[in-house]
Design a protein around this motif. Structure first.
Motif, PDB file in Angstrom:
ATOM      1  N   GLY A 121      18.568 -25.799  17.086  1.00 19.65           N
ATOM      2  CA  GLY A 121      18.064 -25.141  15.893  1.00 19.65           C
ATOM      3  C   GLY A 121      17.466 -23.795  16.221  1.00 19.65           C
ATOM      4  N   PRO A 122      16.918 -23.120  15.192  1.00 21.55           N
ATOM      5  CA  PRO A 122      16.339 -21.799  15.414  1.00 21.55           C
ATOM      6  C   PRO A 122      15.178 -21.844  16.377  1.00 21.55           C
ATOM      7  N   SER A 123      15.019 -20.783  17.147  1.00 25.87           N
ATOM      8  CA  SER A 123      13.936 -20.749  18.122  1.00 25.87           C
ATOM      9  C   SER A 123      12.598 -20.640  17.416  1.00 25.87           C
ATOM     10  N   VAL A 124      11.566 -21.059  18.100  1.00 24.01           N
ATOM     11  CA  VAL A 124      10.216 -21.041  17.542  1.00 24.01           C
ATOM     12  C   VAL A 124       9.393 -19.977  18.244  1.00 24.01           C
ATOM     13  N   THR A 125       8.735 -19.146  17.477  1.00 26.47           N
ATOM     14  CA  THR A 125       7.877 -18.129  18.051  1.00 26.47           C
ATOM     15  C   THR A 125       6.484 -18.700  18.263  1.00 26.47           C
ATOM     16  N   THR A 126       5.983 -18.647  19.496  1.00 23.79           N
ATOM     17  CA  THR A 126       4.666 -19.223  19.757  1.00 23.79           C
ATOM     18  C   THR A 126       3.752 -18.219  20.438  1.00 23.79           C
ATOM     19  N   ALA A 127       3.938 -16.939  20.125  1.00 27.26           N
ATOM     20  CA  ALA A 127       2.969 -15.954  20.579  1.00 27.26           C
ATOM     21  C   ALA A 127       1.725 -16.104  19.712  1.00 27.26           C
ATOM     22  N   LEU A 128       0.692 -15.318  20.028  1.00 28.13           N
ATOM     23  CA  LEU A 128      -0.506 -15.386  19.199  1.00 28.13           C
ATOM     24  C   LEU A 128      -0.142 -15.109  17.746  1.00 28.13           C
ATOM     25  N   PRO A 129      -0.633 -15.915  16.810  1.00 29.78           N
ATOM     26  CA  PRO A 129      -0.346 -15.648  15.398  1.00 29.78           C
ATOM     27  C   PRO A 129      -0.997 -14.351  14.966  1.00 29.78           C
ATOM     28  N   SER A 130      -0.378 -13.679  14.015  1.00 33.24           N
ATOM     29  CA  SER A 130      -0.908 -12.409  13.517  1.00 33.24           C
ATOM     30  C   SER A 130      -1.019 -12.484  11.996  1.00 33.24           C
ATOM     31  N   VAL A 131      -2.062 -11.877  11.451  1.00 31.50           N
ATOM     32  CA  VAL A 131      -2.365 -12.000  10.027  1.00 31.50           C
ATOM     33  C   VAL A 131      -2.632 -10.629   9.423  1.00 31.50           C
ATOM     34  N   ALA A 132      -2.063 -10.423   8.248  1.00 35.76           N
ATOM     35  CA  ALA A 132      -2.422  -9.273   7.421  1.00 35.76           C
ATOM     36  C   ALA A 132      -3.178  -9.800   6.210  1.00 35.76           C
ATOM     37  N   VAL A 133      -4.355  -9.260   5.968  1.00 30.77           N
ATOM     38  CA  VAL A 133      -5.194  -9.694   4.856  1.00 30.77           C
ATOM     39  C   VAL A 133      -5.070  -8.676   3.733  1.00 30.77           C
ATOM     40  N   LEU A 134      -4.541  -9.119   2.585  1.00 27.08           N
ATOM     41  CA  LEU A 134      -4.377  -8.229   1.446  1.00 27.08           C
ATOM     42  C   LEU A 134      -5.645  -8.220   0.595  1.00 27.08           C
ATOM     43  N   PRO A 135      -5.918  -7.130  -0.108  1.00 27.05           N
ATOM     44  CA  PRO A 135      -7.070  -7.123  -1.021  1.00 27.05           C
ATOM     45  C   PRO A 135      -6.941  -8.256  -2.037  1.00 27.05           C
ATOM     46  N   PHE A 136      -8.041  -8.916  -2.337  1.00 25.13           N
ATOM     47  CA  PHE A 136      -8.029 -10.008  -3.304  1.00 25.13           C
ATOM     48  C   PHE A 136      -7.976  -9.428  -4.715  1.00 25.13           C
ATOM     49  N   ASN A 137      -7.050  -9.957  -5.541  1.00 26.20           N
ATOM     50  CA  ASN A 137      -6.856  -9.438  -6.891  1.00 26.20           C
ATOM     51  C   ASN A 137      -7.905  -9.970  -7.856  1.00 26.20           C
ATOM     52  N   ASP A 138      -8.338  -9.122  -8.803  1.00 29.27           N
ATOM     53  CA  ASP A 138      -9.240  -9.555  -9.864  1.00 29.27           C
ATOM     54  C   ASP A 138      -8.396 -10.048 -11.041  1.00 29.27           C
ATOM     55  N   THR A 139      -8.566 -11.302 -11.437  1.00 28.82           N
ATOM     56  CA  THR A 139      -7.787 -11.872 -12.551  1.00 28.82           C
ATOM     57  C   THR A 139      -8.624 -12.020 -13.818  1.00 28.82           C
ATOM     58  N   SER A 140      -9.858 -11.506 -13.790  1.00 30.30           N
ATOM     59  CA  SER A 140     -10.720 -11.644 -14.968  1.00 30.30           C
ATOM     60  C   SER A 140     -10.631 -10.433 -15.887  1.00 30.30           C
ATOM     61  N   GLY A 141      -9.914  -9.386 -15.472  1.00 29.80           N
ATOM     62  CA  GLY A 141      -9.807  -8.191 -16.289  1.00 29.80           C
ATOM     63  C   GLY A 141     -11.025  -7.299 -16.211  1.00 29.80           C
ATOM     64  N   ASN A 142     -11.914  -7.571 -15.284  1.00 31.64           N
ATOM     65  CA  ASN A 142     -13.136  -6.790 -15.127  1.00 31.64           C
ATOM     66  C   ASN A 142     -12.912  -5.752 -14.029  1.00 31.64           C
ATOM     67  N   ALA A 143     -12.685  -4.500 -14.445  1.00 34.44           N
ATOM     68  CA  ALA A 143     -12.367  -3.459 -13.468  1.00 34.44           C
ATOM     69  C   ALA A 143     -13.485  -3.262 -12.454  1.00 34.44           C
ATOM     70  N   ALA A 144     -14.702  -3.599 -12.854  1.00 30.71           N
ATOM     71  CA  ALA A 144     -15.839  -3.412 -11.951  1.00 30.71           C
ATOM     72  C   ALA A 144     -15.789  -4.361 -10.764  1.00 30.71           C
ATOM     73  N   LEU A 145     -14.969  -5.414 -10.869  1.00 26.67           N
ATOM     74  CA  LEU A 145     -14.887  -6.381  -9.778  1.00 26.67           C
ATOM     75  C   LEU A 145     -13.857  -5.988  -8.715  1.00 26.67           C
ATOM     76  N   ALA A 146     -13.145  -4.894  -8.934  1.00 23.51           N
ATOM     77  CA  ALA A 146     -12.126  -4.495  -7.963  1.00 23.51           C
ATOM     78  C   ALA A 146     -12.752  -4.298  -6.589  1.00 23.51           C
ATOM     79  N   TYR A 147     -13.955  -3.717  -6.580  1.00 24.71           N
ATOM     80  CA  TYR A 147     -14.651  -3.487  -5.307  1.00 24.71           C
ATOM     81  C   TYR A 147     -14.937  -4.799  -4.594  1.00 24.71           C
ATOM     82  N   PHE A 148     -15.164  -5.865  -5.377  1.00 21.54           N
ATOM     83  CA  PHE A 148     -15.538  -7.146  -4.794  1.00 21.54           C
ATOM     84  C   PHE A 148     -14.345  -7.753  -4.053  1.00 21.54           C
TER      85      PHE A 148
END
Length: 589
Positions: free
Chosen positions: A183-210
């Protein structure tokens, strides 16, 4: 798996009067009229499966978990439903590989009718069941319990493919061992993560900073995790506001995982949702929702971001567990340095004589293939240390010497990675304790924590070094921090309670120590420590009962063994403990 089902499971079900209800992927659900038949069948299954795979390499064996419960069920179209089945399934998930775990109701009906000893595994809180469930392990070999590492690590077992038992029993193995190696090979190097900005779903523009602030805090905390690569905000924040295409973002950034999330605020209540996506498959490998009330958003932000980091990072974190599953599915001839590390680590955290020896063999093989590897030297040193500390070899002193030598060689290498330095300081702290170089042990413990401040398992385990080094108050602080950061589970609760009880006993806070020690039901150390504390409280009859309970695990335990396994910078502490046990009748040799 089909051969095992046909040649082992079906014949043994017939022999023990069990009825197969249904197949569950790699598991089965079966019903018995007698709890004794169910338990006998479960033990026979484990023994038969182990015997037929005696010549199979450990990494390719199919290993079973079995859970047994006695309870009410609902029969519907030939199937069994209800809490009775649910509890059995949850017990299977809690069971150790190759073992049998039974509920309190089943235990009550086995008294005087079953030949093998049953050891308490404590009260377990299981999903969708309101009240805790009493649980007991079947001592498969019928002997005294193996020595357990007192500086215990939290288990991080593989997650098995299927749940198995119901009102009586079920068993299943991890199917990845049966996948073709082409089967396909498995990558087992150190895992790497990209953290995206958390979206505001309340419609409160003031929370974008949060949402930006939560993401930035997570990036900052994850950047201090040695066995993880995390991209800075300048790499991931340009994707803010765009539709999330995981494969595209991961390809552009060169990462294995994407962490995304959302924030919603209603009146005084804040909800934060975080989700980790495997960029290679598009699957969600972890998700959690945090609902908090309060007027201080920064306090809420600090609490939630730390919990997210703890859930993802460390040996028991989501990312490392996923790597364990991947590396055991990789062809043996393709193993790289980090693959050997992952396999060895996964075996070591299971803390048994067999898995420790398997880990030692895996790591020895890896070091022969990669002789300059500091990481494999450190992990092999830990295998020797665990074997010696638990009395699983004829010469613990030699094992400690091996561990010390490997740690010294590894730490002397130039340009160590943060993960190698963290692991090296961790091992060195324990080695220095066995050498009774307590001041050096404290320095090593501090160095390990400074390199991995959010690792709750490490905080808990290294608190034992502080107790040995004469700093019980600081040990209690580390235990408090571990409790806050560690995901709640019956096992970790008992582990930390044992550490707490030991620190409080050294401080002379006997009633508090006794209350903490009573929480721990994992091995013989707790009843022996309870015997010491009760003796000092003048409750000698209760103390004698606890000593008897401890000796039931190992009838040959002696004062000399307690001396061999206990380390304190102040010799008077050990002498007083031995005197307490001696006054209760523990033999000298």
């Amino acid at each position: 798996m089909k051969d095992i089902h046909r040649e082992v499971i079906e014949p043994l079900l017939t022999e023990h009067k069990g009825r197969l209800i249904k197949l569950l992927g790699d598991g089965v659900l079966a019903e018995f009229a007698s709890v004794v038949d169910a338990a006998s069948c479960a033990v026979a299954m484990q023994n038969a499966v182990a015997a037929r795979q005696a010549g199979v390499p450990p990494q390719k064996r199919i290993v079973f978990r079995i859970g047994i419960n006695l309870g009410d069920v609902v029969v519907e179209s030939g199937d069994l439903l209800g809490d009775g089945v649910n509890i059995a399934a949850r017990l299977e998930q809690l069971c150790e590989p190759g073992g049998v775990l039974i509920s309190g109701t089943a235990y009550d009906h086995l008294q005087g009718k079953f030949t093998l000893p049953l050891d308490s595994a404590g009260d377990q809180q299981v999903k969708n069941i309101a009240r805790p469930v009493r649980t007991y392990r079947v001592r498969m070999n019928g002997d005294g319990r193996p020595w357990r590492l007192r500086l215990r690590q939290y288990s991080a077992h593989l997650r098995w493919a299927t749940v198995l038992v119901a009102v009586v029993l079920a068993a299943g193995g991890w199917f990845s061992f049966l996948r073709p190696s082409s089967g396909p090979s498995v990558t087992t190097a150190l895992p790497s993560v990209a953290v995206l900005p958390f979206n505001d779903t309340s419609g409160n523009a003031a929370l974008a900073y949060f949402g930006d602030g939560v993401a930035e805090d997570i990036i900052s905390m994850l950047s201090r995790v040695p066995d993880l690569k995390v991209l800075g905000r300048n790499s991931s924040f340009p994707f803010k506001g765009e539709p999330i295409d995981v494969h595209k973002i991961a390809a552009n950034l060169g990462v294995t995982h994407i962490l995304e999330g959302s924030i919603r605020k209603d009146a005084g209540r804040l909800r934060i949702v975080a989700q980790l996506v495997d960029a290679r498959t598009g699957e969600y490998v972890w998700a959690e929702r945090f609902d908090r009330s309060g007027t201080d958003p920064w306090e809420i932000q600090d609490e939630v971001t730390e919990k997210i980091v703890v859930a993802l990072a460390g040996d028991a974190g989501t990312l490392k567990k996923a790597q364990y599953r991947q590396v055991w599915g990789k062809d043996h001839t393709d193993l790289e340095e980090y693959d050997y590390y992952l396999r060895g680590n996964d075996l070591l955290v299971q803390l048994s004589p067999e898995t420790t020896e398997q880990a030692r063999q895996v790591l020895t093989e890896g070091l022969a293939k990669f002789p300059d590897s500091a990481l494999l030297r450190i992990k092999l040193g830990l295998a020797y240390f665990i074997r010696g500390w638990n009395g699983w070899s004829d010469n613990p002193t030699s094992d400690f010497r091996q561990a010390a030598g490997l740690a010294k060689e590894a730490m002397a290498q130039p340009a160590l990675s943060p993960m190698e330095r963290r692991s090296g300081h961790y091992l060195s702290a324990f080695v220095r304790v066995t050498e009774r170089k307590f001041a050096d042990a404290l320095v090593e413990a501090d160095a390990a924590i400074n390199l991995s401040p959010y690792d709750a398992q490490m905080l808990g385990a290294l608190s034992q070094v502080l107790i040995a080094g004469g700093k019980p108050a600081q040990a209690l602080e580390w235990i408090d921090r571990a409790e806050v950061r560690q995901a709640a589970s019956p096992q970790t609760t008992q582990e930390l309670a044992f550490y707490r009880g030991g620190a409080l006993a050294v401080e002379g806070r006997l009633e508090e120590s006794l209350a903490a020690l009573k929480v721990d039901q994992t091995d013989f150390f707790s009843p022996l420590m309870q015997a010491i504390v009760l003796n000092r409280l003048g409750r000698t009859e209760e103390a004698a009962t606890q000593l008897k309970k401890g000796l039931a695990f190992d009838p040959e335990f002696t004062q000399a063994k307690w001396r061999e396994l206990s380390f304190y910078s102040d010799p008077a502490i050990l002498e007083r403990e031995v005197a307490d046990l001696a006054s209760l009748g523990l033999p000298e040799k």
